[in-house]
Enzyme design. Structure first.
Site, PDB file in Angstrom:
ATOM      1  CG  HIS A 102      -7.572  -5.184   7.347  1.00 37.90           C
ATOM      2  ND1 HIS A 102      -7.154  -6.481   7.035  1.00 37.90           N
ATOM      3  CD2 HIS A 102      -7.361  -4.345   6.637  1.00 37.90           C
ATOM      4  CE1 HIS A 102      -6.445  -6.125   5.710  1.00 37.90           C
ATOM      5  NE2 HIS A 102      -6.357  -4.912   5.370  1.00 37.90           N
ATOM      6  CD  GLU A 130      -3.096  -1.055   0.182  1.00 35.02           C
ATOM      7  OE1 GLU A 130      -2.924  -0.393  -0.639  1.00 35.02           O
ATOM      8  OE2 GLU A 130      -3.902  -2.014   0.222  1.00 35.02           O
ATOM      9  CG  HIS A 149      -4.564  -0.070   5.448  1.00 34.22           C
ATOM     10  ND1 HIS A 149      -5.901  -0.165   5.223  1.00 34.22           N
ATOM     11  CD2 HIS A 149      -4.158  -1.501   5.006  1.00 34.22           C
ATOM     12  CE1 HIS A 149      -6.713  -1.060   4.785  1.00 34.22           C
ATOM     13  NE2 HIS A 149      -5.457  -2.122   4.301  1.00 34.22           N
ATOM     14  CG  HIS A 192      -9.154  -2.889   2.047  1.00 29.88           C
ATOM     15  ND1 HIS A 192      -8.323  -2.915   1.084  1.00 29.88           N
ATOM     16  CD2 HIS A 192      -8.360  -3.700   2.895  1.00 29.88           C
ATOM     17  CE1 HIS A 192      -7.151  -3.154   1.135  1.00 29.88           C
ATOM     18  NE2 HIS A 192      -7.052  -3.609   2.598  1.00 29.88           N
TER      19      HIS A 192
HETATM   20  P1  13P Z   1       1.276  -5.679   2.844  1.00 28.24           P
HETATM   21  O1  13P Z   1       1.439  -6.740   3.847  1.00 28.24           O
HETATM   22  O2  13P Z   1       1.603  -5.481   1.617  1.00 28.24           O
HETATM   23  O3  13P Z   1       1.481  -4.179   3.846  1.00 28.24           O
HETATM   24  O4  13P Z   1      -0.376  -5.508   2.786  1.00 28.24           O
HETATM   25  C1  13P Z   1      -1.337  -5.649   3.755  1.00 28.24           C
HETATM   26  C2  13P Z   1      -2.600  -5.113   3.549  1.00 28.24           C
HETATM   27  O5  13P Z   1      -3.716  -4.966   4.434  1.00 28.24           O
HETATM   28  C3  13P Z   1      -3.006  -4.709   2.156  1.00 28.24           C
HETATM   29  O6  13P Z   1      -4.121  -3.927   1.948  1.00 28.24           O
HETATM   30 ZN    ZN Z   2      -5.543  -3.900   3.884  1.00 31.16          ZN
END
Ligand code: 13P
Ligand code: ZN
Length: 269
Positions: A143, A118, A141, A214
Site C-alpha cells: 500500500h 489475496e 502486494h 488500494h
Molecule cells: P492479508 O493480511 O490477508 O494478507 O491482507 C492484507 C491486504 O493488504 C489485503 O489486500
Molecule cells: Zn491490500
C-alpha cells in the site's frame, strides 16, 4: 526436519522476504496487516520437503490453476503484520503445496499459518507467469502512500497517464520500471474478479499493477526486484507531489530527454 529453513535455498528466499517486509514497514506502506508476499519456491524443494505431511486441512484456492500442479509457495499469513514477519518469517507465514487437482492446497511448514486473503490474485498470477515460461518467481502486494493517493484522481487512471508522469520525474524510474504502471479499477480485495483483472493487466505487459484506491501488485524474478520496481515508482510519485506542494506543476523530463534515455539504455519507447 525442525524447520523448512534447513533447506539453504529456501532459507535464503525467506530471508529476502523478511528483509523486504521490514522495508515495507519502514516506508509506512504496511499498516497493521497491510500487504502480502508470495514466492514460488518449487525449484528448491527436495525429497525431504516433498515427503512432509500436511499440517492443515485441504483448502480451496477459489479457482483452478493448471500450471501450479504440485507447486510450493512461501506465503505471508493472513492478518499477519509485515513488521512481525520481518523478525519471524515462519511465525507469520507458511509454505503451501498445491494439490494435483490444481484447485486446493495444504500447508506443509513450519506452522499452520493461514495464507494471505489475496492468495487468489497471487496464485493466479504465478499460474499465468508459468504458462508463458516467465522466470518471475515473486509477487508483492503493498500500500504505497503516494501512488495510492494518485488513484483518487480519475485522470491518473486513464491508460499510461500516470506511467508517463512518473517516468518523467527522474530518469531512474523508466530505467528500473520499464513497463510502467498498469491500472486495475477498484474491485473487492481478495476476490477472484480482482485476480482475473490483475492477470489481464500483467498480460498487457506490466510488472506493476495499481489496484485503484488500494495498493499495487508487482511481480519480478525475486522479491527484492519486485520491491525495487514499486520503490522507484513511488519515489517519482513523491517528487510529483513535492512539486505540487511547492505550488507548481512539475515540468517533467521532455519527450526528447525521454527518447534519449530509452535509446541510451535500450528501453521500450
Ligand atoms: P492479508 O493480511 O490477508 O494478507 O491482507 C492484507 C491486504 O493488504 C489485503 O489486500
Ligand atoms: Zn491490500
Amino acid at each position: 526436519m525442525n524447520s523448512i529453513l534447513e533447506n539453504n535455498n529456501i532459507c535464503h528466499q525467506v530471508e529476502q522476504v523478511a528483509e523486504v517486509a521490514g522495508y515495507l514497514w519502514q516506508k509506512g506502506w504496511a499498516e497493521r496487516n497491510g500487504g502480502n508476499i508470495t514466492i514460488n519456491i518449487t525449484e528448491y524443494v527436495d525429497d525431504n520437503i516433498k515427503n512432509l505431511h500436511p499440517i492443515s486441512d485441504i483448502k480451496p484456492i477459489g479457482t483452478t490453476l493448471p500450471y501450479l500442479k504440485g507447486a510450493y509457495f512461501y506465503c505471508k499469513g493472513t492478518n499477519r503484520r509485515m513488521r512481525d514477519l520481518a523478525r519471524k518469517p515462519m511465525d507469520n507465514g507458511s509454505v503451501i503445496r498445491i494439490l494435483d487437482d490444481c484447485a486446493n492446497y495444504v500447508i506443509i511448514a513450519d506452522k499452520p499459518v493461514l495464507p494471505t486473503s489475496e492468495l487468489p490474485s497471487h496464485l493466479s498470477v504465478h499460474n499465468y507467469l508459468l504458462s508463458i515460461g516467465s522466470s518471475y518467481r515473486a509477487s508483492l502486494h503493498t500500500h504505497p502512500i503516494e501512488l495510492v493517493a494518485m488513484t483518487h484522481n480519475p485522470k491518473f487512471l486513464q491508460k499510461d497517464i500516470a506511467t508517463h508522469i512518473l517516468w518523467s520525474m527522474i530518469p531512474e524510474t523508466k530505467a528500473f520500471c520499464p513497463r510502467g504502471l498498469g491500472i486495475v479499477p477498484y474491485m473487492l480485495p481478495s476476490s477472484v474478479e480482482l485476480a482475473n483483472a490483475t492477470i489481464k493487466t500483467i498480460a498487457d505487459n506490466y510488472d506493476v499493477v495499481m489496484w485503484e484506491k488500494h495498493g499495487v501488485f508487482a511481480v519480478d524474478t525475486d522479491i527484492m526486484s519486485a520491491f525495487d520496481q514499486v520503490d522507484v515508482l513511488n519515489k517519482s510519485a513523491q517528487i510529483y507531489i513535492a512539486a505540487k506542494n511547492m505550488g507548481f506543476e512539475p515540468e517533467g523530463m521532455s519527450i526528447q530527454q525521454m527518447r534519449e534515455l530509452s535509446d541510451a539504455f535500450g528501453l521500450p519507447k
